[in-house]
Design a protein around this motif. Structure first.
Motif, mmCIF file in Angstrom:
data_model
loop_
_atom_site.group_PDB
_atom_site.id
_atom_site.type_symbol
_atom_site.label_atom_id
_atom_site.label_comp_id
_atom_site.label_asym_id
_atom_site.label_seq_id
_atom_site.Cartn_x
_atom_site.Cartn_y
_atom_site.Cartn_z
ATOM 1 N N VAL A 13 0.850 -1.197 0.000
ATOM 2 C CA VAL A 13 0.000 0.000 0.000
ATOM 3 C C VAL A 13 0.885 1.246 0.000
ATOM 4 C CG1 VAL A 13 -1.666 1.344 1.355
ATOM 5 C CG2 VAL A 13 -2.002 -1.114 1.049
ATOM 6 N N GLY A 14 1.964 1.230 0.776
ATOM 7 C CA GLY A 14 2.903 2.354 0.780
ATOM 8 C C GLY A 14 3.495 2.606 -0.594
ATOM 9 N N VAL A 15 3.891 1.542 -1.273
ATOM 10 C CA VAL A 15 4.435 1.675 -2.627
ATOM 11 C C VAL A 15 3.386 2.278 -3.554
ATOM 12 C CG1 VAL A 15 5.225 0.378 -4.648
ATOM 13 C CG2 VAL A 15 6.161 -0.147 -2.396
ATOM 14 N N LEU A 16 2.154 1.794 -3.470
ATOM 15 C CA LEU A 16 1.089 2.330 -4.317
ATOM 16 C C LEU A 16 0.822 3.804 -4.030
ATOM 17 C CD1 LEU A 16 -1.398 -0.682 -4.358
ATOM 18 C CD2 LEU A 16 0.108 0.084 -6.210
ATOM 19 N N LEU A 17 0.902 4.194 -2.762
ATOM 20 C CA LEU A 17 0.701 5.610 -2.416
ATOM 21 C C LEU A 17 1.796 6.483 -3.029
ATOM 22 C CD1 LEU A 17 -0.409 5.366 1.318
ATOM 23 C CD2 LEU A 17 -1.763 6.239 -0.594
ATOM 24 N N VAL A 18 3.053 6.066 -2.899
ATOM 25 C CA VAL A 18 4.161 6.851 -3.458
ATOM 26 C C VAL A 18 4.035 6.927 -4.977
ATOM 27 C CG1 VAL A 18 6.660 6.912 -3.787
ATOM 28 C CG2 VAL A 18 5.724 6.420 -1.532
ATOM 29 N N LEU A 19 3.789 5.804 -5.614
ATOM 30 C CA LEU A 19 3.643 5.816 -7.072
ATOM 31 C C LEU A 19 2.432 6.624 -7.509
ATOM 32 C CD1 LEU A 19 4.507 2.101 -7.921
ATOM 33 C CD2 LEU A 19 5.925 4.129 -8.293
ATOM 34 N N GLY A 20 1.336 6.516 -6.767
ATOM 35 C CA GLY A 20 0.135 7.283 -7.097
ATOM 36 C C GLY A 20 0.359 8.776 -6.962
ATOM 37 N N ALA A 21 1.061 9.183 -5.919
ATOM 38 C CA ALA A 21 1.364 10.606 -5.736
ATOM 39 C C ALA A 21 2.234 11.118 -6.871
ATOM 40 C CB ALA A 21 2.049 10.834 -4.393
ATOM 41 N N TYR A 22 3.235 10.345 -7.233
ATOM 42 C CA TYR A 22 4.128 10.758 -8.319
ATOM 43 C C TYR A 22 3.368 10.824 -9.642
ATOM 44 C CZ TYR A 22 8.159 10.970 -11.397
ATOM 45 O OH TYR A 22 9.056 11.350 -12.347
ATOM 46 N N ALA A 23 2.555 9.805 -9.922
ATOM 47 C CA ALA A 23 1.772 9.807 -11.153
ATOM 48 C C ALA A 23 0.791 10.981 -11.167
ATOM 49 C CB ALA A 23 1.017 8.487 -11.305
ATOM 50 N N GLY A 24 0.140 11.234 -10.041
ATOM 51 C CA GLY A 24 -0.787 12.353 -9.953
ATOM 52 C C GLY A 24 -0.113 13.693 -10.172
ATOM 53 N N GLN A 25 1.084 13.829 -9.660
ATOM 54 C CA GLN A 25 1.833 15.070 -9.854
ATOM 55 C C GLN A 25 2.272 15.202 -11.314
ATOM 56 O OE1 GLN A 25 5.355 15.930 -10.312
ATOM 57 N NE2 GLN A 25 4.864 18.066 -9.997
ATOM 58 N N GLN A 26 2.710 14.132 -11.924
ATOM 59 C CA GLN A 26 3.133 14.166 -13.318
ATOM 60 C C GLN A 26 1.969 14.450 -14.264
ATOM 61 O OE1 GLN A 26 6.377 13.937 -14.639
ATOM 62 N NE2 GLN A 26 6.706 14.369 -12.469
ATOM 63 N N MET A 27 0.777 13.973 -13.907
ATOM 64 C CA MET A 27 -0.419 14.199 -14.733
ATOM 65 C C MET A 27 -1.114 15.512 -14.376
ATOM 66 S SD MET A 27 -2.025 10.394 -15.151
ATOM 67 C CE MET A 27 -1.890 9.871 -13.453
ATOM 68 N N ARG A 28 -0.496 16.279 -13.487
ATOM 69 C CA ARG A 28 -1.017 17.576 -13.058
ATOM 70 C C ARG A 28 -2.351 17.465 -12.337
ATOM 71 N NH1 ARG A 28 3.630 18.196 -14.709
ATOM 72 N NH2 ARG A 28 4.288 19.666 -16.292
ATOM 73 N N LYS A 29 -2.575 16.338 -11.657
ATOM 74 C CA LYS A 29 -3.784 16.151 -10.854
ATOM 75 C C LYS A 29 -3.534 16.549 -9.399
ATOM 76 C CE LYS A 29 -6.028 14.198 -14.229
ATOM 77 N NZ LYS A 29 -7.097 14.879 -14.924
ATOM 78 N N ILE A 30 -2.264 16.492 -8.977
ATOM 79 C CA ILE A 30 -1.869 16.874 -7.625
ATOM 80 C C ILE A 30 -0.769 17.915 -7.747
ATOM 81 C CG2 ILE A 30 -0.869 16.106 -5.429
ATOM 82 C CD1 ILE A 30 -1.885 13.298 -6.059
#
Length: 90
Positions: A13-30
């Motif tokens: 779950v921690g890995v998914l959170l880090v990857l999700g945050a990075y993906a969200g930032q790259q896609m300009r969602k976060i």
């Protein structure tokens, strides 16, 4: 056969959170300037640290990078909160 324990799932779950945050930032969602990005990163890094404590042999490099990730994320949260509550300059 995989012998997964509860702490392994916390790590995933921690890995998914880090990857999700990075993906969200790259896609300009976060926004990288807000609180959400470093908060998700900090929670993710903390989750990755959980199985490290239960490992039979300590993985020092993962311990170091994830501890640093938590500290850097805490600083990011502090910076974002400081900017949010800063008094406007006259």
């Amino acid at each position: 056969m995989l012998n997964l324990q509860w702490f392994d799932f916390v790590g995933f779950v921690g890995v998914l959170l880090v990857l999700g945050a990075y993906a969200g930032q790259q896609m300009r969602k976060i926004s990288g300037d807000g609180v959400m990005f470093p908060l998700i990163n900090m929670l993710g890094a903390a989750g990755i640290l959980v199985p490290i404590w239960y490992a039979e042999q300590m993985n020092w490099s993962v311990l170091f990078i994830e501890t640093a990730w938590v500290a850097i994320s805490a600083y990011g949260i502090w910076q974002a909160m400081s900017q949010r509550f800063a008094k406007p300059k006259a």
